[in-house]
Design an enzyme around this catalytic site. Sequence first.
Site, PDB file in Angstrom:
ATOM      1  N   TRP A 151       0.838  -1.193   0.000  1.00 37.06           N
ATOM      2  CA  TRP A 151       0.000   0.000   0.000  1.00 37.06           C
ATOM      3  C   TRP A 151       0.875   1.247   0.000  1.00 37.06           C
ATOM      4  O   TRP A 151       1.787   1.374   0.818  1.00 37.06           O
ATOM      5  CB  TRP A 151      -0.899   0.023   1.236  1.00 37.06           C
ATOM      6  CG  TRP A 151      -1.968  -1.023   1.219  1.00 37.06           C
ATOM      7  CD1 TRP A 151      -3.215  -0.921   0.676  1.00 37.06           C
ATOM      8  CD2 TRP A 151      -1.892  -2.334   1.778  1.00 37.06           C
ATOM      9  NE1 TRP A 151      -3.919  -2.079   0.853  1.00 37.06           N
ATOM     10  CE2 TRP A 151      -3.136  -2.978   1.522  1.00 37.06           C
ATOM     11  CE3 TRP A 151      -0.899  -3.050   2.455  1.00 37.06           C
ATOM     12  CZ2 TRP A 151      -3.405  -4.268   1.924  1.00 37.06           C
ATOM     13  CZ3 TRP A 151      -1.167  -4.340   2.855  1.00 37.06           C
ATOM     14  CH2 TRP A 151      -2.412  -4.945   2.587  1.00 37.06           C
ATOM     15  N   HIS A 174      -7.490   0.791   2.464  1.00 35.30           N
ATOM     16  CA  HIS A 174      -8.454  -0.269   2.158  1.00 35.30           C
ATOM     17  C   HIS A 174      -9.596  -0.175   3.174  1.00 35.30           C
ATOM     18  O   HIS A 174      -9.496   0.563   4.166  1.00 35.30           O
ATOM     19  CB  HIS A 174      -7.805  -1.658   2.167  1.00 35.30           C
ATOM     20  CG  HIS A 174      -6.966  -1.945   3.377  1.00 35.30           C
ATOM     21  ND1 HIS A 174      -6.354  -3.151   3.605  1.00 35.30           N
ATOM     22  CD2 HIS A 174      -6.644  -1.185   4.466  1.00 35.30           C
ATOM     23  CE1 HIS A 174      -5.689  -3.119   4.746  1.00 35.30           C
ATOM     24  NE2 HIS A 174      -5.851  -1.939   5.278  1.00 35.30           N
ATOM     25  N   ARG A 200      -4.691   5.845  -2.218  1.00 33.83           N
ATOM     26  CA  ARG A 200      -3.330   5.315  -2.299  1.00 33.83           C
ATOM     27  C   ARG A 200      -2.451   6.280  -3.084  1.00 33.83           C
ATOM     28  O   ARG A 200      -2.854   6.785  -4.128  1.00 33.83           O
ATOM     29  CB  ARG A 200      -3.324   3.925  -2.956  1.00 33.83           C
ATOM     30  CG  ARG A 200      -4.096   2.902  -2.127  1.00 33.83           C
ATOM     31  CD  ARG A 200      -4.198   1.562  -2.792  1.00 33.83           C
ATOM     32  NE  ARG A 200      -5.000   0.642  -2.002  1.00 33.83           N
ATOM     33  CZ  ARG A 200      -5.314  -0.586  -2.377  1.00 33.83           C
ATOM     34  NH1 ARG A 200      -4.886  -1.049  -3.549  1.00 33.83           N
ATOM     35  NH2 ARG A 200      -6.064  -1.354  -1.596  1.00 33.83           N
ATOM     36  N   GLN A 214     -14.101   0.642  -2.665  1.00 38.26           N
ATOM     37  CA  GLN A 214     -14.028  -0.774  -2.339  1.00 38.26           C
ATOM     38  C   GLN A 214     -15.287  -1.219  -1.609  1.00 38.26           C
ATOM     39  O   GLN A 214     -16.000  -0.411  -1.011  1.00 38.26           O
ATOM     40  CB  GLN A 214     -12.818  -1.068  -1.444  1.00 38.26           C
ATOM     41  CG  GLN A 214     -11.510  -1.216  -2.183  1.00 38.26           C
ATOM     42  CD  GLN A 214     -10.431  -1.818  -1.294  1.00 38.26           C
ATOM     43  OE1 GLN A 214     -10.534  -1.817  -0.073  1.00 38.26           O
ATOM     44  NE2 GLN A 214      -9.382  -2.337  -1.912  1.00 38.26           N
ATOM     45  N   VAL A 257      -5.543 -12.779   6.174  1.00 39.59           N
ATOM     46  CA  VAL A 257      -6.277 -14.019   5.899  1.00 39.59           C
ATOM     47  C   VAL A 257      -5.280 -15.142   5.683  1.00 39.59           C
ATOM     48  O   VAL A 257      -4.136 -14.925   5.294  1.00 39.59           O
ATOM     49  CB  VAL A 257      -7.185 -13.879   4.652  1.00 39.59           C
ATOM     50  CG1 VAL A 257      -8.290 -12.880   4.899  1.00 39.59           C
ATOM     51  CG2 VAL A 257      -6.386 -13.515   3.416  1.00 39.59           C
ATOM     52  N   ALA A 299     -13.256 -13.391   4.647  1.00 39.25           N
ATOM     53  CA  ALA A 299     -13.351 -11.979   4.266  1.00 39.25           C
ATOM     54  C   ALA A 299     -13.043 -11.847   2.778  1.00 39.25           C
ATOM     55  O   ALA A 299     -12.386 -12.706   2.176  1.00 39.25           O
ATOM     56  CB  ALA A 299     -12.375 -11.141   5.089  1.00 39.25           C
TER      57      ALA A 299
END
Length: 335
Positions: A151, A174, A200, A214, A257, A299
Amino acid sequence: MVDLEALEAEARTSLAKAGDEASLDEWRVAWLGRRGRLTAVLRGVRDLPAEERPRVGAGANRLKSALEEAASAHRGQLLASAADAESIDVTLPGRTPPLGSLHPVTLTRRQLERTFRDMGFDVVEGPDVELEEYNFDRLRIPAGHPARDMWDTIWVADDSDSGEGKPRQLLRTHTSPMQIRYLERRDPPIRVIVPGTCYRYEATDATHEWMLTQIEGLVIDENLSFAHLKGTLEAFVRRVFGADIETRFRCDYFPFVEPGAELGVRWQGDWLEILGCGMVHPEIIEDAGLDPERYTGFAFGMGVERVAMLRYGVQDIRHFYRNDVRFLRQFEGRR
């Protein structure tokens, strides 16, 4: 000898047939112009016998004044008729004036939200200006972690401005920070999506923008597996792109994740990634005060502009925010 009465009758009959401004101008040229019929009479007075000149000259001048007044009155009638044709009849039902239309990204976002709502998801929103703790640290991306390079961050204040010990703020990169905020306030079962704008610090091109929209998704419950993730997202994709759409999952890495994956669809002969996803990391579940042995979750996150590009056949993401009315008018009347 000139019969002025007959000439006047003919002129007035011709004038009555002038139904618009153009034909009225033609009549004026034909009768009162430099080579008009009445002008020719006035010029010919000098050729008449001396005893006829006063009568014919005075009559011709009187006729010229009368015809000019008649032409002026006729023009006023034409203008009044045109105004009546364009006037508003207040007895008619009201009509909604054109007020523009929704932006294509907004149209796409609303469609995605409706789809997830129909699947039982709640919709919440988080702050655009976020704390470093939620944007990075509590998502298993601490300071110095290589994943931070994924990022390009826009900081609201640097270290000198923030003051020693004061939390640093940034424009969220995000919508995933809302996972942590939501877990702090709610107990499972959880099924929620988080739409919002992200920022960003990066160069723009045909597929990347420094500002993007998003939609984050989070599901936490007992005994969830990767099969639940696949089933949910495949059902979602078929609702959006059609029942015959081909999908594929490929391994990918996201710090929060494990395992992580990307979901792609076959679109016009090519495979295109539309979202990242994965099973929520057990450390995040444990940090939220939940038992990772009992609760699991998954997610996902997608770029709304990317979906809009596929939905409407847009080749360059930069078109969405150039404010070109010619581009935006193509989406009028869409829902």
